[in-house]
Write a protein that holds these residues in place. Structure first.
Motif, mmCIF file in Angstrom:
data_model
loop_
_atom_site.group_PDB
_atom_site.id
_atom_site.type_symbol
_atom_site.label_atom_id
_atom_site.label_comp_id
_atom_site.label_asym_id
_atom_site.label_seq_id
_atom_site.Cartn_x
_atom_site.Cartn_y
_atom_site.Cartn_z
ATOM 1 N N ILE A 1 -67.559 -50.824 17.493
ATOM 2 C CA ILE A 1 -66.428 -51.429 18.211
ATOM 3 C C ILE A 1 -65.688 -52.470 17.375
ATOM 4 O O ILE A 1 -64.476 -52.606 17.513
ATOM 5 C CB ILE A 1 -66.924 -52.016 19.557
ATOM 6 C CG1 ILE A 1 -65.758 -52.345 20.452
ATOM 7 C CG2 ILE A 1 -67.803 -53.229 19.349
ATOM 8 C CD1 ILE A 1 -66.135 -52.539 21.895
ATOM 9 N N LEU B 1 -65.798 -52.956 13.806
ATOM 10 C CA LEU B 1 -65.890 -52.790 12.353
ATOM 11 C C LEU B 1 -64.689 -53.380 11.621
ATOM 12 O O LEU B 1 -64.799 -53.845 10.500
ATOM 13 C CB LEU B 1 -66.045 -51.303 11.992
ATOM 14 C CG LEU B 1 -67.400 -50.705 12.355
ATOM 15 C CD1 LEU B 1 -67.527 -49.307 11.786
ATOM 16 C CD2 LEU B 1 -68.539 -51.578 11.847
ATOM 17 N N ARG B 2 -63.532 -53.378 12.284
ATOM 18 C CA ARG B 2 -62.331 -53.895 11.617
ATOM 19 C C ARG B 2 -62.375 -55.405 11.430
ATOM 20 O O ARG B 2 -61.600 -55.963 10.674
ATOM 21 C CB ARG B 2 -61.088 -53.546 12.420
ATOM 22 C CG ARG B 2 -60.664 -52.103 12.292
ATOM 23 C CD ARG B 2 -59.327 -51.883 12.921
ATOM 24 N NE ARG B 2 -58.257 -52.452 12.126
ATOM 25 C CZ ARG B 2 -57.346 -53.283 12.600
ATOM 26 N NH1 ARG B 2 -57.389 -53.662 13.852
ATOM 27 N NH2 ARG B 2 -56.398 -53.737 11.841
ATOM 28 N N TYR B 3 -63.281 -56.069 12.169
ATOM 29 C CA TYR B 3 -63.281 -57.526 12.145
ATOM 30 C C TYR B 3 -63.620 -58.107 10.786
ATOM 31 O O TYR B 3 -63.222 -59.231 10.486
ATOM 32 C CB TYR B 3 -64.253 -58.077 13.206
ATOM 33 C CG TYR B 3 -63.704 -58.022 14.607
ATOM 34 C CD1 TYR B 3 -62.626 -57.209 14.916
ATOM 35 C CD2 TYR B 3 -64.252 -58.796 15.618
ATOM 36 C CE1 TYR B 3 -62.118 -57.151 16.190
ATOM 37 C CE2 TYR B 3 -63.750 -58.747 16.901
ATOM 38 C CZ TYR B 3 -62.685 -57.923 17.185
ATOM 39 O OH TYR B 3 -62.192 -57.888 18.455
#
Lengths: 309, 336
Positions: free
Chosen positions: A231, A233-235
């Motif tokens: 959920i 991973l882009r962070y």
């Protein structure tokens, strides 16, 4: 121009204000209590993750596992914290502790943080998949209530951003401990010679990062109502960009909590702005990058001029 | 007094006229899509845009815009949905990145008065409509077809999809149900072909030497052509392979039919399901009573319509069908 280079917070504030004005111009509906909340509520977990990344960048390291860690925290929140709150709380505490241990290890063994955290990202991802192999889980009721609360005057997203910025500003900029922590990033040897146990300080910085990472995961679940192992991973990249956009620097010690929160808001807003512009998705990532480069160029120009003056 | 009466009756007439026509001419519908990186999704976007443009031109709706997130991430799509609320859309047609992680944003949309219709990648939030695919029924239908063609039964090879994915479990479950019902069949081997021709070919080539003669191959789509190539390379007779509507599969079938009268069946979900979701959203906006859970019909290709399907399917793509308003009404009434 010395004014701008001394007050590095001005550039992030101006970037956000310009972007916000452009968004309001394009989408007047956003200019309301309801609209602001929709625009910014998903920025709250990003802001928390950015603060977590800032703690690491502050001590002159970088964390490439943050996205996976936030995902894991989200998975724990949506499963254990919801079903068996005590066990869930213990797991989350253990996660924070493991971050602190990681910090101590990195310092004691003189390991490059970039490698260790990259390796840990697979551990966190694996654990997250182990806990939640298919998307699901549910947000604890109190967390959902907290993330959808409608405070008077300003929407939750704005209130939360102000609180996060305020608390971390007090902790990092105003408190004595925060000053020493920033010193570790600036010049670890001086801090050590002054009699401070650097290994404990590093553990503390990493522990704080773990704490804010866990908070980010919890906030995210409160908004989405459930989790999956990928959920957040882009962070990882968003948080690094947020810190730098907010006036932080990779050289360590030079960070701004308020700027980091503003950076996270700016990044979130940039994505919405591009979507309102009806830009094709193929171009959106590029355009987001362009906004980032624009802001950083502006900063470079100002700091150069400041140095000349 | 007479004037006010006239005004009143004029207003009344206008209201009646408004009701009689499509109520949705001022409504705006958006497509929220999470991924556009394969031929199925490309065909899906194209169908939505065609259907949407036609509906706008006909004055059925005011706008039908397609949005795709730049990265296939639930958090991005949640933000996209929230942006759509701000943009003032009346309905969102949604192919979701996650069945659960978008529930918060979908709830926000429902609370703001939007209609949310999810399809293909559906969401579990109760306020949204779901156009789901009965994958188990699809698997069972394959075995039912084999039973009509091969009444004596025999040994079957099963090609599965990507391990651990919901769709793979469902189709396989349906196939095994079918085999339990038609007990003249027996599955003697099972491989994972990942819905890709090259992977399937390798997997089937690997298991073939250990298998007794098989009479049929049950598949999940995207794997039939690879299986056929593996059988040919092993020097075995081509069994009855159920296909999955990919252009290369249909082309191979057509060639085989010309050469030796080969006959089979092909079935899959048409990417045009996006147009079905569009019309369902329009019907909900129109005030129609639509059950929350709907089921998509499969797109089945038989020998009779093979030539036509092959002609309309672009190379490298998948057979498609564009659903109309009447199709949507049929699906809705079937679900009641």
């Amino acid at each position: 121009m010395t004014f701008l280079s001394r007050h590095r917070i001005i550039l992030p504030v101006v970037s956000l204000a310009v972007l916000l004005a452009a968004t309001f111009y394009m989408q007047p509906r956003a200019m309301s209590y309801f609209g602001l909340n929709l625009l910014f509520n998903l920025a709250v977990p990003i802001a928390l993750a950015t603060i977590a990344q800032m703690m690491i960048i502050m001590v002159n390291d970088i964390d490439l596992s943050l996205g996976a860690f936030v995902s894991l925290a989200a998975c724990v929140t949506a499963t254990f914290l919801n079903d068996t709150p005590m066990i869930g709380l213990l797991i989350l505490l253990a996660l924070i502790l493991s971050y602190a241990v990681l910090g101590a290890l990195i310092h004691a063994l003189e390991l490059p943080a970039i490698v260790v955290t990259l390796g840990m990202s697979f551990v966190w991802s694996g654990l997250a998949l182990f806990i939640l192999s298919s998307p699901g889980g549910a947000s604890p009721g109190w967390l959902r209530t907290l993330m959808t609360v409608k405070p008077p005057f300003a929407p939750m997203a704005v209130v939360a951003a102000v609180i996060i910025a305020g608390v971390t500003h007090l902790l990092i900029i105003r408190s004595g401990l925060g000053t020493v922590l920033r010193g570790v990033g600036g010049n670890a040897r001086s801090v050590e010679r002054a009699g401070w146990p650097v290994i404990r300080l590093k553990a503390l910085a990493y522990g704080l990062a773990g704490l804010f990472g866990v908070l980010a995961g919890m906030a995210l679940v409160g908004l989405t109502t459930s989790a999956d192992a990928n959920i957040a991973l882009r962070y990882t990249l968003l948080s690094i960009a947020g810190v730098i956009l907010g006036g932080g620097e990779f050289t360590g010690g030079k960070v701004s909590p308020v700027g980091a929160v503003i950076g996270a808001l700016t990044l979130t807003l940039a994505a919405s702005f591009l979507s309102f512009m009806r830009l094709s998705p193929d171009w959106q990532i590029g355009a987001q990058g362009a906004i980032l480069i624009l802001v950083l160029t502006a900063r470079l120009i100002f700091s150069r001029k400041g140095a000349e003056a | 007094m007479t004037i006010s009466k006239m005004l009143l009756s004029a207003a009344g007439f206008a209201m009646v006229a408004g009701l009689a026509q499509a109520d949705t001419s001022g409504k705006r519908i958006a497509l929220s899509n999470n991924y556009a990186g394969n031929s199925w999704r490309q065909a899906m976007l194209e169908t939505f845009q065609e259907t949407g443009k036609q509906a706008v031109d006909d004055g059925v709706v005011a706008a039908a815009d397609a949005y795709t997130t730049s990265e296939n991430q639930a958090t991005e799509q949640a933000a996209q949905i929230q942006n759509m609320i701000l943009q003032g859309y009346d309905a969102i047609v949604l192919n979701a990145a996650s069945p659960t992680a978008l529930n918060g944003a979908v709830k926000e949309a429902c609370d703001a008065g939007l209609v949310v219709v999810s399809f293909d990648g559906i969401v579990t939030e109760p306020c949204a409509w779901r156009i789901a695919v009965d994958f188990a029924a699809m698997g069972k239908e394959e075995v039912d077809y084999l039973a009509t063609r091969l009444p004596d039964g025999g040994k079957l090879l099963e090609i599965r999809g990507l391990a651990g994915v919901f769709v793979d479990d469902e189709i396989s479950k349906g196939i095994h149900e079918g085999v339990a019902e038609h007990d003249q069949f027996e599955i003697v081997g099972s491989v994972h072909g990942d819905w890709a021709q090259d992977v399937s070919q390798k997997a089937v080539a690997g298991i073939l030497p250990s298998l007794p003669p098989v009479v049929g191959v049950v598949t999940q789509g995207g794997d039939g052509y690879g299986a056929a190539q593996a059988f040919k390379a092993a020097g075995r007779d081509t069994p009855l392979i159920v296909l999955g509507n990919r252009q290369d599969e249909l082309k191979w079938w057509s060639e085989q039919h010309e050469a030796n009268g080969y006959e089979t069946m092909s079935l899959s979900i048409a990417p045009g399901v996006a147009s079905l979701a569009f019309w369902v959203a329009q019907q909900v906006l129109d005030g129609a009573d639509v059950p929350k859970d709907l089921t998509v019909p499969f797109l089945k290709i038989t020998q009779d319509n093979l030539a036509e399907a092959l002609e309309t399917t672009p190379e490298g793509s998948v057979a498609n069908v564009t659903y109309t308003l009447d199709d949507a009404k049929t699906v809705i009434s079937d679900a009641k």
